[in-house]
Design an enzyme around this catalytic site. Structure first.
Site, PDB file in Angstrom:
ATOM      1  CB  SER A 119      -0.887   0.008   1.249  1.00  0.00           C
ATOM      2  OG  SER A 119      -1.460   1.288   1.435  1.00  0.00           O
ATOM      3  CE1 TYR A 164      -4.423  -2.198   4.660  1.00  0.00           C
ATOM      4  CE2 TYR A 164      -3.291  -0.172   4.078  1.00  0.00           C
ATOM      5  CZ  TYR A 164      -4.001  -1.287   3.700  1.00  0.00           C
ATOM      6  OH  TYR A 164      -4.291  -1.504   2.371  1.00  0.00           O
TER       7      TYR A 164
HETATM    8  N1  LIG Z   1      -9.096  -0.405  -1.788  1.00  0.00           N
HETATM    9  C1  LIG Z   1      -8.019   0.373  -1.671  1.00  0.00           C
HETATM   10  O1  LIG Z   1      -8.122   1.620  -1.741  1.00  0.00           O
HETATM   11  C2  LIG Z   1      -6.659  -0.253  -1.474  1.00  0.00           C
HETATM   12  C3  LIG Z   1      -5.533   0.596  -1.528  1.00  0.00           C
HETATM   13  C4  LIG Z   1      -4.258   0.045  -1.314  1.00  0.00           C
HETATM   14  C5  LIG Z   1      -4.125  -1.321  -1.087  1.00  0.00           C
HETATM   15  N2  LIG Z   1      -5.239  -2.112  -1.050  1.00  0.00           N
HETATM   16  C6  LIG Z   1      -5.020  -3.544  -0.819  1.00  0.00           C
HETATM   17  O2  LIG Z   1      -5.593  -4.270  -1.893  1.00  0.00           O
HETATM   18  C7  LIG Z   1      -5.991  -5.557  -1.438  1.00  0.00           C
HETATM   19  C8  LIG Z   1      -7.429  -5.827  -1.815  1.00  0.00           C
HETATM   20  O3  LIG Z   1      -8.230  -4.893  -1.144  1.00  0.00           O
HETATM   21  P1  LIG Z   1      -9.733  -4.523  -1.550  1.00  0.00           P
HETATM   22  O4  LIG Z   1      -9.830  -3.067  -1.349  1.00  0.00           O
HETATM   23  O5  LIG Z   1     -10.074  -5.136  -2.859  1.00  0.00           O
HETATM   24  O6  LIG Z   1     -10.509  -5.243  -0.347  1.00  0.00           O
HETATM   25  P2  LIG Z   1     -11.966  -5.899  -0.245  1.00  0.00           P
HETATM   26  O7  LIG Z   1     -12.334  -5.799   1.184  1.00  0.00           O
HETATM   27  O8  LIG Z   1     -12.900  -5.334  -1.281  1.00  0.00           O
HETATM   28  O9  LIG Z   1     -11.699  -7.423  -0.631  1.00  0.00           O
HETATM   29  C9  LIG Z   1     -10.881  -8.224   0.174  1.00  0.00           C
HETATM   30  C10 LIG Z   1     -11.343  -9.662   0.053  1.00  0.00           C
HETATM   31  O10 LIG Z   1     -10.452 -10.424   0.869  1.00  0.00           O
HETATM   32  C11 LIG Z   1     -11.223 -11.324   1.643  1.00  0.00           C
HETATM   33  N3  LIG Z   1     -10.484 -11.610   2.877  1.00  0.00           N
HETATM   34  C12 LIG Z   1     -10.315 -10.781   3.948  1.00  0.00           C
HETATM   35  N4  LIG Z   1      -9.609 -11.392   4.890  1.00  0.00           N
HETATM   36  C13 LIG Z   1      -9.309 -12.622   4.434  1.00  0.00           C
HETATM   37  C14 LIG Z   1      -8.597 -13.725   4.962  1.00  0.00           C
HETATM   38  N5  LIG Z   1      -8.077 -13.682   6.204  1.00  0.00           N
HETATM   39  N6  LIG Z   1      -8.455 -14.846   4.204  1.00  0.00           N
HETATM   40  C15 LIG Z   1      -9.013 -14.899   2.970  1.00  0.00           C
HETATM   41  N7  LIG Z   1      -9.713 -13.898   2.417  1.00  0.00           N
HETATM   42  C16 LIG Z   1      -9.857 -12.765   3.140  1.00  0.00           C
HETATM   43  C17 LIG Z   1     -12.544 -10.617   1.886  1.00  0.00           C
HETATM   44  O11 LIG Z   1     -13.592 -11.522   2.204  1.00  0.00           O
HETATM   45  C18 LIG Z   1     -12.766  -9.889   0.566  1.00  0.00           C
HETATM   46  O12 LIG Z   1     -13.512 -10.674  -0.348  1.00  0.00           O
HETATM   47  C19 LIG Z   1      -5.745  -5.556   0.095  1.00  0.00           C
HETATM   48  O13 LIG Z   1      -4.523  -6.191   0.375  1.00  0.00           O
HETATM   49  C20 LIG Z   1      -5.677  -4.082   0.430  1.00  0.00           C
HETATM   50  O14 LIG Z   1      -4.915  -3.854   1.590  1.00  0.00           O
HETATM   51  C21 LIG Z   1      -6.498  -1.617  -1.250  1.00  0.00           C
END
Ligand SMILES: NC(=O)c1ccc[n+]([C@@H]2O[C@H](COP(=O)([O-])OP(=O)(O)OC[C@H]3O[C@@H](n4cnc5c(N)ncnc54)[C@H](O)[C@@H]3O)[C@@H](O)[C@H]2O)c1
Length: 261
Positions: A144, A157
């Site tokens: 991130s 985080y």
């Molecule tokens: N959305 C953003 O703005 C953003 C920005 C930077 C980084 N990220 C990173 O991108 C990645 C995806 O994030 P997102 O925004 O799509 O999240 P999201 O919450 O939309 O999706 C995450 C998915 O992971 C699953 N999950 C959560 N914990 C789990 C576990 N312990 N085991 C298996 N599955 C699990 C959830 O059920 C969900 O379906 C993450 O690593 C997040 O930190 C997101």
């Protein structure tokens, strides 16, 4: 001809958000996909969509932070599709109770580290032997921007994602000799289940947009397309790299030019 024809990919957190977008794109590009999620219905929904589009996928219900689940997940995917070429560690959490170190709860700290950092390590530990057995492959680990520029303050985080970046570089160096590449994918702010509530606040949303040089939030597909590059042989000479898909967040907020004296 798809860019992932003949490849098998395992994507964690593929039931929603960025992981789901990547699973759909990878399948459209010819990969057979292991769709791992902790929530059964989410994994099943992604698999149904891939199958409706004529692709192949298998749902894997697992918690990446549970030590026994990774090996079971990899076995399930290798059993279904005969190998593993891409491991995309996307699952992550941004826990309530996170904040500055003097304010965050210990529970938020431990949960965040367990899912984001330990979960990534456990999945790499389970997946790397299968990647090697399959003739080498590509690991994509999700970090991130806050690991590099800590705004907003969410120290659990931030620390977890800093750990993911460091771990990925070490994996890239050590396992290169086995034909395994590992790269860091860094998405910028975008609306997903993880961020929907925070970004519904107009102040936070505006601040997030102002932080990107491109002046907008990202789209899930914009991250998925860079993940596709890292998964495919197009990136065969790329390892240990950071792939920023952040709209220029790292450049800092735009300022007006200094007027001439
Ligand atoms: N959305 C953003 O703005 C953003 C920005 C930077 C980084 N990220 C990173 O991108 C990645 C995806 O994030 P997102 O925004 O799509 O999240 P999201 O919450 O939309 O999706 C995450 C998915 O992971 C699953 N999950 C959560 N914990 C789990 C576990 N312990 N085991 C298996 N599955 C699990 C959830 O059920 C969900 O379906 C993450 O690593 C997040 O930190 C997101």
């Amino acid at each position: 001809m798809g860019r992932l024809d003949g490849k098998v990919a395992l994507i964690t957190g593929a039931g929603d958000g960025i992981g789901r977008a990547a699973a759909l794109l990878f399948a459209r590009e010819g990969a057979r996909v292991g769709v791992l999620d902790i929530v059964e219905e989410r994994a099943a929904r992604t698999v149904r969509q891939i199958e409706r589009e004529g692709g192949s996928a298998v749902a894997v219900v697992a918690d990446v932070s549970a030590p026994a689940h990774g090996a079971r997940a990899v076995d399930r995917v290798v059993g279904a599709f005969g190998g593993l070429h891409v491991l995309y560690n996307n699952a992550g959490t941004w826990a309530p109770g996170d904040g500055a170190v003097t304010e965050l709860t210990l529970d938020a700290w431990e949960r965040t580290l367990r899912v984001n950092l330990t979960g990534t390590m456990l999945m790499c530990r389970a997946g790397i032997p299968a990647l090697i057995d399959s003739g080498g492959g590509s690991i994509i680990n999700t970090s991130s921007p806050v690991a590099y520029r800590p705004e907003p303050v969410c120290d659990a985080y931030t620390a977890s994602k800093g750990g993911v970046s460091a771990l990925t570089r070490s994996i890239a160096q050590y396992y290169a000799r086995h034909g395994v590449r590992a790269n860091i994918l860094i998405p910028g702010p975008m609306v997903t289940g993880m961020t929907r509530d925070a970004l519904a606040d107009p102040g936070y949303r505006d601040a997030s947009i102002r932080m990107t040089a491109l002046g907008r939030l990202g789209e899930l597909e914009e991250v998925a397309s860079v993940a596709l590059f890292l998964a495919s042989d197009d990136s065969r000479f790329v390892t240990g790299s950071e792939q920023w898909v952040d709209g220029g967040w790292m450049l800092g907020p735009t300022q007006d030019p200094i007027p001439p004296a």
